[in-house]
Design a protein around this motif. Structure first.
Motif, short mmCIF file in Angstrom:
data_model
loop_
_atom_site.label_atom_id
_atom_site.label_comp_id
_atom_site.label_asym_id
_atom_site.label_seq_id
_atom_site.Cartn_x
_atom_site.Cartn_y
_atom_site.Cartn_z
N LEU A 85 -22.61 -4.49 57.77
CA LEU A 85 -21.84 -3.34 57.30
C LEU A 85 -22.27 -2.86 55.91
N GLN A 86 -23.29 -3.48 55.35
CA GLN A 86 -23.67 -3.14 53.99
C GLN A 86 -24.22 -1.71 53.86
N ASP A 87 -24.65 -1.12 54.96
CA ASP A 87 -25.08 0.27 54.93
C ASP A 87 -23.88 1.22 54.97
N GLU A 88 -22.67 0.67 55.08
CA GLU A 88 -21.46 1.49 55.12
C GLU A 88 -20.65 1.28 53.85
N GLU A 89 -21.35 1.28 52.72
CA GLU A 89 -20.70 1.09 51.42
C GLU A 89 -20.74 2.38 50.62
N TYR A 90 -19.61 2.71 50.03
CA TYR A 90 -19.57 3.79 49.05
C TYR A 90 -20.05 3.22 47.72
N LEU A 91 -21.01 3.84 47.10
CA LEU A 91 -21.61 3.29 45.88
C LEU A 91 -20.67 3.36 44.68
N GLY A 92 -19.73 4.28 44.70
CA GLY A 92 -18.77 4.36 43.62
C GLY A 92 -19.21 5.28 42.49
#
Length: 273
Positions: free
Chosen positions: A195-202
């Motif tokens: 799921l790491q490709d589904e992270e909002y960078l912030g």
């Protein structure tokens, strides 16, 4: 209905300790409530209460140092520059993220002072949070100059080109903005490798991404935009504006994110034509 489950050992217990000041006479006493958690004990976090003489103290960080020096040497928190430059002493102070070294007691009213670690981040101990993921996300935007041109002496900029970086380069990576963002709470930390490709960078990472996109000396604008053209990395920003409200340097990550979105729209339009 959605059911939310708190992580193990995250519920605050009612077993907090109280520390009284030995000051007498005309002491300016103030009650400070601080989040305490030590994973080595296996106990749930608690809120300890400190009665502190604030005479001669103007900033929250000085207050914390006095607590550690005079009342409770076991209290753990980060600090370094005391000048609002390093970003180490970012806490949640009376419900708002900010730097303890630049937050004055006069800004907090006359009631109790409540100090918690930054929201969303795993707690290492007391007010010390684990910023590993935050730094990884910052590193992912490749925050360094990339250019195929090799100048004889240095990369030059005009005053106008340099001015474009104002409001971007001043970020001190204190994490106040990202940890104040509800979108980051829900989408910013996917531990599962799948799921790491589904992270909002912030906000912090995206502000820095914009800083290098706007740098006239950098040749990787197209590649940087392509990397950010992602449903999660960029478009999980819903312009809630918490990031702007808490930034201790007065920066505007939301505006930087909006500018990246605008550039991506223009980029897509150029491809269509």
């Amino acid at each position: 209905m959605v059911e939310l489950t708190l992580p193990r050992n995250s519920k605050i217990s009612g077993q907090g300790k109280t520390y009284k000041s030995e000051a007498k006479g005309d002491a300016k006493l103030r009650t400070v409530r601080v989040y305490r958690y030590d994973p080595d004990t296996g106990e749930n976090p608690r809120i300890d209460t400190y009665e502190v003489d604030t005479d001669g103290i103007s900033m929250v960080l000085d207050l914390m140092i006095k607590i550690k020096s005079d009342l409770d040497p076991t209290l753990a928190f980060r600090r370094s520059c005391r000048e609002g430059v390093c970003g180490s002493c970012a806490f949640n102070i009376n419900g708002k993220n900010g730097l303890a070294c630049t937050t004055g007691l006069d800004e907090l009213g006359k009631g109790d002072i409540n100090i918690y670690p930054l929201p969303h981040m795993p707690v290492v101990k007391d007010l010390v949070t684990d910023l590993t993921k935050f730094y990884e996300q910052h590193a992912s935007i490749q925050p360094f100059l990339q250019s195929d041109e090799v100048p004889e002496k240095e990369h030059l900029q005009s005053p106008e080109e340099r001015e474009l970086l104002d409001g971007l380069y001043e970020c001190i990576l204190c994490a106040s903005c990202s940890t104040a963002c509800p979108s980051y709470w829900w989408n910013g930390n996917k531990e599962d490798e799948g799921l790491q490709d589904e992270e909002y960078l912030g906000p912090a990472a995206l502000l820095q991404a914009h800083r290098w996109i706007k740098d006239s000396r950098d040749d990787r604008t197209e590649e940087r935009l392509a990397q950010l053209d992602d449903t999660f990395k960029l478009y999980r920003c819903h312009t809630i504006m918490n990031c702007v409200q808490v930034c201790p340097k007065g920066l505007n990550p939301a505006a930087a994110i909006a500018e990246i979105k605008r550039m991506l729209v223009e980029r897509q339009g150029q491809k269509v034509t």
